[in-house]
Design an enzyme around this catalytic site. Sequence first.
Site, PDB file in Angstrom:
ATOM      1  N   GLY A  24      -0.488   4.842   0.432  1.00 25.32           N
ATOM      2  CA  GLY A  24      -1.944   4.736   0.307  1.00 25.32           C
ATOM      3  C   GLY A  24      -2.576   5.312  -0.954  1.00 25.32           C
ATOM      4  O   GLY A  24      -3.797   5.474  -0.998  1.00 25.32           O
ATOM      5  N   ALA A  31       0.804  -1.224   0.000  1.00 26.85           N
ATOM      6  CA  ALA A  31       0.000   0.000   0.000  1.00 26.85           C
ATOM      7  C   ALA A  31       0.834   1.269   0.000  1.00 26.85           C
ATOM      8  O   ALA A  31       0.343   2.334  -0.385  1.00 26.85           O
ATOM      9  CB  ALA A  31      -0.928   0.002   1.203  1.00 26.85           C
ATOM     10  N   CYS A  91       4.265  -0.461 -12.313  1.00 27.80           N
ATOM     11  CA  CYS A  91       4.420   0.688 -13.208  1.00 27.80           C
ATOM     12  C   CYS A  91       5.698   0.466 -14.002  1.00 27.80           C
ATOM     13  O   CYS A  91       6.525   1.354 -14.135  1.00 27.80           O
ATOM     14  CB  CYS A  91       4.416   2.017 -12.447  1.00 27.80           C
ATOM     15  SG  CYS A  91       5.606   2.102 -11.108  1.00 27.80           S
TER      16      CYS A  91
END
Length: 429
Positions: A251, A248, A370
């Site tokens: 966040g 995470a 990514c």
Amino acid sequence: MTPAARTAAAIDLLDEIEGQPRKPADAVANAFFRDRRYIGSTDRREISALVWSVLRARRRLDWWLAQGSAARDFISPRLLVAAHQMLDGRPLDSVARGFSGGRYAPAELDAEELRRLRPLDGHTLDHPGMPLAVRHEIPDWIVPNLTARFGPALESELAALAAPAPLDLRVNLLKATRDDARTALARDGITAEPTSLSPWGLRVSGRQAVTSAAAFRDGLVEIQDEGSQLLVGLVEATPEMRVVDYCAGAGGKTLALAMTMQNRGQIVACDVSAPRLEGAVKRLRRAGVHNVERHLLEPGDKWAKRRAGSFDRVLVDAPCTGTGTWRRNPDARLRLRPEDLAELTVKQSQILDTAARLVKPGGKLIYGTCSLLAEENDAQIDAFLTRTQGFTLMRTLSLTPHANGTDGFFGAVLQRQASSPDPDPADQP
Ligand SMILES: C[S@@+](CC[C@H](N)C(=O)[O-])C[C@H]1O[C@@H](n2cnc3c(N)ncnc32)[C@H](O)[C@@H]1O
């Protein structure tokens, strides 16, 4: 500050960036400006713009400065800045005047520096003799990987990857509609258009100070690339679900998941980094999110074992090379080494194995990066499916700067079969 003083400050900042080669340039720059509070916001913007255009052109500047010199000659930040100014259209005489040695200005260019700069007079940054990796500002070793990935689209993708990225926002539907958020941004003079792929996105024109706008401070919008938003869309998290955001960080995706779940159900945001998880607290509060608990993964942690088979959705936003975000991080592309890729692919497969056991029968594991590299994407999923029983690949998502106008992203949705036994990897966070 005078233009010469800004040049001197840019050289100092580049010196600090070069001195900390494993640290992201934006982190070095933040610390640099924190220590020099006397530098006002306009000067700061100008100094950063100069430094970032040097970083974006680093391999081409090195190429120019290596002409007529031994390849291993040291290239100082002073030379880089002077060369950048010349290849940007200024004659050597004019550049040399800026290096006046006066108060706050850089020291005068010495004879050796002038000798190395002279051949650049009258030239511009790009030159047809540059090899592909230099022209597109990527490390030599990665050319075969990207060629395999993009084939005939390689040059267009590399050109898109070298251009500066737009600034995307995600509207927080818990607090505002996309129209409301646009109107609120406009009140602070910020113009933004709806993104074409994400239903929650706004693309801001030019460089605008979004973080000081009321819409940002009040949690109506978050900074998040459109591609990142689309990855969250793959999760299809709904209000009644139990969801894990396994990597995470601070966040970014947790916030978007909470929004799609209308602040209901349960999200567990995990990470191995306490400071990153801590960074989520302020953002969750600002967004008005309260269906999230945080869990710090520690060595020997039995949490994943205890909660095996109990989540509808598990998102693995894996640590990766970040090659898809190179538009934003021009320094990162030159820092990446083959051994980093090798380490990351091992880590990704370990994380996938541990996270997979959290998925309940019939639930879904969503893996994302990514990265633009097959080793971290399709190949990672193929290897997972080969070694793991009971998961079916439902769909994949592949985004690139050239094809989609987003950062580069990969996503894969794997569904756990309703009757499959628990996968059983070794215990590790
Ligand atoms: C791509 S970043 C996550 C970004 C975040 N999801 C967001 O949207 O802002 C990857 C994260 O994986 C975390 N990480 C690294 N190793 C891990 C591990 N073994 N288990 C869980 N998280 C890990 C890193 O600390 C980092 O925060």
